[in-house]
Design a protein around this motif. Structure first.
Motif, mmCIF file in Angstrom:
data_model
loop_
_atom_site.group_PDB
_atom_site.id
_atom_site.type_symbol
_atom_site.label_atom_id
_atom_site.label_comp_id
_atom_site.label_asym_id
_atom_site.label_seq_id
_atom_site.Cartn_x
_atom_site.Cartn_y
_atom_site.Cartn_z
ATOM 1 N N UNK A 106 22.162 28.671 16.041
ATOM 2 C CA UNK A 106 22.514 27.311 15.647
ATOM 3 C C UNK A 106 22.080 26.364 16.751
ATOM 4 N N UNK A 107 22.017 25.109 16.430
ATOM 5 C CA UNK A 107 21.614 24.126 17.424
ATOM 6 C C UNK A 107 22.802 23.229 17.752
ATOM 7 N N UNK A 108 22.917 22.900 19.026
ATOM 8 C CA UNK A 108 24.041 22.099 19.479
ATOM 9 C C UNK A 108 23.539 20.997 20.392
ATOM 10 N N UNK A 109 24.264 19.921 20.412
ATOM 11 C CA UNK A 109 23.985 18.848 21.340
ATOM 12 C C UNK A 109 25.179 18.646 22.241
ATOM 13 N N UNK A 110 24.983 17.932 23.326
ATOM 14 C CA UNK A 110 26.086 17.745 24.266
ATOM 15 C C UNK A 110 27.234 16.971 23.640
ATOM 16 N N UNK A 111 26.900 16.066 22.724
ATOM 17 C CA UNK A 111 27.990 15.325 22.084
ATOM 18 C C UNK A 111 28.862 16.255 21.248
ATOM 19 N N UNK A 112 28.363 17.456 20.946
ATOM 20 C CA UNK A 112 29.153 18.425 20.173
ATOM 21 C C UNK A 112 30.111 19.228 21.040
ATOM 22 N N UNK A 113 30.010 19.105 22.351
ATOM 23 C CA UNK A 113 30.945 19.839 23.218
ATOM 24 C C UNK A 113 32.335 19.227 23.043
ATOM 25 N N UNK A 114 33.268 20.024 22.597
ATOM 26 C CA UNK A 114 34.630 19.513 22.380
ATOM 27 C C UNK A 114 35.539 19.805 23.565
ATOM 28 N N UNK A 115 35.348 20.937 24.186
ATOM 29 C CA UNK A 115 36.131 21.303 25.367
ATOM 30 C C UNK A 115 35.206 21.870 26.429
ATOM 31 N N UNK A 116 35.582 21.715 27.677
ATOM 32 C CA UNK A 116 34.987 22.581 28.687
ATOM 33 C C UNK A 116 36.080 23.095 29.611
ATOM 34 N N UNK A 117 35.823 24.275 30.146
ATOM 35 C CA UNK A 117 36.762 24.899 31.087
ATOM 36 C C UNK A 117 36.079 24.956 32.445
ATOM 37 N N UNK A 118 36.730 24.382 33.444
ATOM 38 C CA UNK A 118 36.224 24.451 34.815
ATOM 39 C C UNK A 118 37.049 25.501 35.566
ATOM 40 N N UNK A 119 36.428 26.621 35.939
ATOM 41 C CA UNK A 119 37.185 27.687 36.609
ATOM 42 C C UNK A 119 37.340 27.399 38.101
ATOM 43 N N UNK A 120 38.336 26.598 38.435
ATOM 44 C CA UNK A 120 38.503 26.213 39.835
ATOM 45 C C UNK A 120 39.083 27.356 40.649
ATOM 46 N N UNK A 121 38.757 27.421 41.924
ATOM 47 C CA UNK A 121 39.441 28.367 42.812
ATOM 48 C C UNK A 121 40.924 28.009 42.902
ATOM 49 N N UNK A 122 41.744 29.022 43.205
ATOM 50 C CA UNK A 122 43.205 28.831 43.175
ATOM 51 C C UNK A 122 43.679 27.709 44.085
#
Lengths: 498, 59
Positions: free
Chosen positions: A327-343
């Protein structure tokens, strides 16, 4: 030409008479047409030689085989095939001793699993394996052994979903976790089938075969392996969503980007600085942010091939699509992102931005009051997270930070394990040089007082000695005569040039 | 005894006081008061993000 088609390690040299199709015979049932097409589309412009390592025992697939496939009536092969790619012609004899040409032309490997519908397993390719682009990327390194010959490859891990133990959620988590375990010993190596087990205590439905994961389950899986992930929802951060995503990537933190039904890994960006000198701030802010120069995010879609692009044509215009997947996606289609920060990173990007923005426009510490040189042009700000150790390690590479007094003070200044840095530059200098920076304690919460450690303008350096020495604030200044621009900090991402 | 009550940084022998402790306390109080509404909004947005993530299935 094929050297030793019946050997354990046949060598396929691509030429007019021998093309990629010959891999289908050499790799047997492990490689299907779909897998071949994906490999070819990723590598056909750079690869000249392919080594086919038969009977390869792949640690990631073997765990899935033991936990899942071995329990079936009809079982696939427990062993895999590993393909090694080279940009030059490789003779068999060259593998038997250390050879600079072999090492230089090694582009990486891809494991073929006997799984359908996706046979491409653990893969690590140098970004140079895909030609014709430049960008900044998070990369990790691995040692690879071929008949005892050690080779090194630097890239971002890739794997496709097998449809049983892993779908896109687990495959993407695997890419992220393998990047961190390759790069930092504090993070454990996790196999694909174990990722489902990380959500065992809050599973929805059975673990195998998997039906996917909720985004919050993916964040919980990361918490199980020492991360402190933050989830961002586009609807809750409507203005700053893309900027924050960029800021984490600029910090060397790959992010999981979730579309409506699919998730991909983003770990780099491509920027265009050709108009940096004429780029204006977005009102009401007096600042240009480095994210305004971003044109693409670079990432891995497990349904596609490594190093794909989510392109951004001029700011405010729709993003182009990611290609190469189902499938094709665009950045405007990003609904969530997870940033895995250090503790130990307690201060999130958006809070740092608010705090440093407020500080830089304040009457007491602001650039308009204290720095005529910065005031001369719209300031360009670059925000990133890094370690105090990494920041100090590279001080010597940065022309004394513009002034001998600054580098001496920074060498001595006690820093926390993680710091947020806001570099200050001008469009005429960016992205090569900066004029100053603000250093902020990333282990503070945003509501704590006295969390900045240093404010550096070309004219003066302000340091909170009290915060640095773990006692009451004591804010001192050093006048800087003859300060010069100095190189930006370049430790978080590796630059890949065309 | 705490470490570093009289420590100084190399290269900053010529440094002088930028603000007294009292002035700096007054600044930080005003500063946090100004930025607090924005920080509160961000905290709320993060909680809403976590809630939304509970309803978002990817496969």
């Amino acid at each position: 030409m094929i050297d030793g088609p019946d050997l354990v390690l046949p060598i396929l040299t691509l030429d007019d008479d021998t093309g990629w199709e010959f891999l289908l015979d050499l790799a047997g049932t492990h490689l299907d047409r779909r897998g071949l097409d994906r490999l070819k589309s990723a590598l056909e412009h750079t690869v000249k030689t392919i080594l086919v390592e038969r009977h390869y025992i792949d640690k990631d697939y073997r765990e899935t085989f033991s936990s899942y496939h071995s329990k079936k009536f009809h079982t696939p092969d427990a062993r895999c095939i590993r393909l090694h790619f080279f940009s030059d012609t490789i003779e068999r004899s060259a593998l038997h001793s250390a050879n600079e040409m072999v090492a230089r032309s090694y582009l990486g490997y891809s494991v073929l699993r006997p799984t359908r519908p996706n046979c491409i397993g653990r893969t690590l390719l140098r970004p140079e394996a895909r030609p014709g682009w430049a960008g900044h990327l998070c990369l990790c390194e691995e040692s690879v052994y071929i008949q005892g010959l050690e080779l090194r490859v630097s890239g971002f891990p890739f794997i496709s979903q097998d449809g049983d133990a892993t779908v896109c959620a687990q495959a993407t988590l695997w890419m992220l976790m393998r990047y961190f375990s390759n790069r930092y010993p504090a993070y454990p190596e996790v196999y694909p089938v174990e990722i489902g087990n990380l959500t065992r205590d809050y599973s929805v439905g059975r673990l195998l075969p998997t039906a996917g994961l909720y985004v919050w389950q993916m964040a919980e899986a990361l918490r199980q392996v020492k991360f402190a992930p933050l989830v961002y929802d586009r609807g809750s951060f409507p203005v700053s969503f893309d900027h924050l995503l960029y800021t984490y990537i600029e910090s060397g933190i790959p992010v999981l980007a979730a579309f409506e039904k699919h998730v991909v890994m983003l770990f780099g960006h491509q920027s265009d600085f050709s108009e940096a000198g004429s780029t204006l701030p977005v009102a009401p802010s007096p600042f240009v942010f480095s994210s305004q120069f971003n044109r693409s995010f670079i990432g891995n879609d497990d349904n596609g091939i490594p190093y794909q692009f989510l392109r951004q044509t001029p700011l405010g215009v729709a993003w182009e699509e990611m290609s190469g997947g189902d499938a094709s996606y665009g950045v405007e289609d990003i609904r969530h992102f997870i940033a895995p920060l250090p503790e130990r990173v307690f201060l999130p990007a958006e809070s740092f931005q608010s705090l440093v923005h407020k500080l830089l426009v304040s009457d007491e510490f602001g650039f308009a009051t204290l720095s005529p040189r910065i005031l001369a042009e719209p300031p360009v700000l670059r925000l990133f997270l890094t370690t105090g150790r990494g920041f100090k390690k590279r001080l010597s590479d940065r022309d004394n930070m513009g002034h001998l007094g600054v580098i001496s003070a920074y060498r001595d200044l006690p820093l926390p394990h993680f710091i947020w840095v806001c570099e200050i530059s001008h469009g005429s200098l960016y992205p090569w040089k900066v004029l100053g920076e603000v250093i902020w304690d990333a282990t503070r919460n945003p509501y704590e007082e006295n969390a900045f450690l240093a404010v550096h303008y070309p004219e003066l350096l302000i340091v909170d000695m009290g915060t640095a020495l773990n006692r009451e604030s004591d804010v001192i200044e050093l006048a800087l005569g003859g300060s010069v621009p100095y190189p930006i900090y370049e430790h978080n991402l590796r630059e890949r040039t065309t | 005894m705490r470490q570093g009550d009289v420590l100084r940084l190399s290269g900053m022998e010529q440094a002088k006081l930028f603000m007294t402790a009292q002035q700096y306390r007054a600044f930080t109080e005003k500063f946090l008061e100004q930025v607090r509404p924005e920080l509160d909004k961000q905290r709320e947005a993060r909680l809403l993000s976590e809630e939304a993530a509970k309803r978002h299935l990817v496969r």
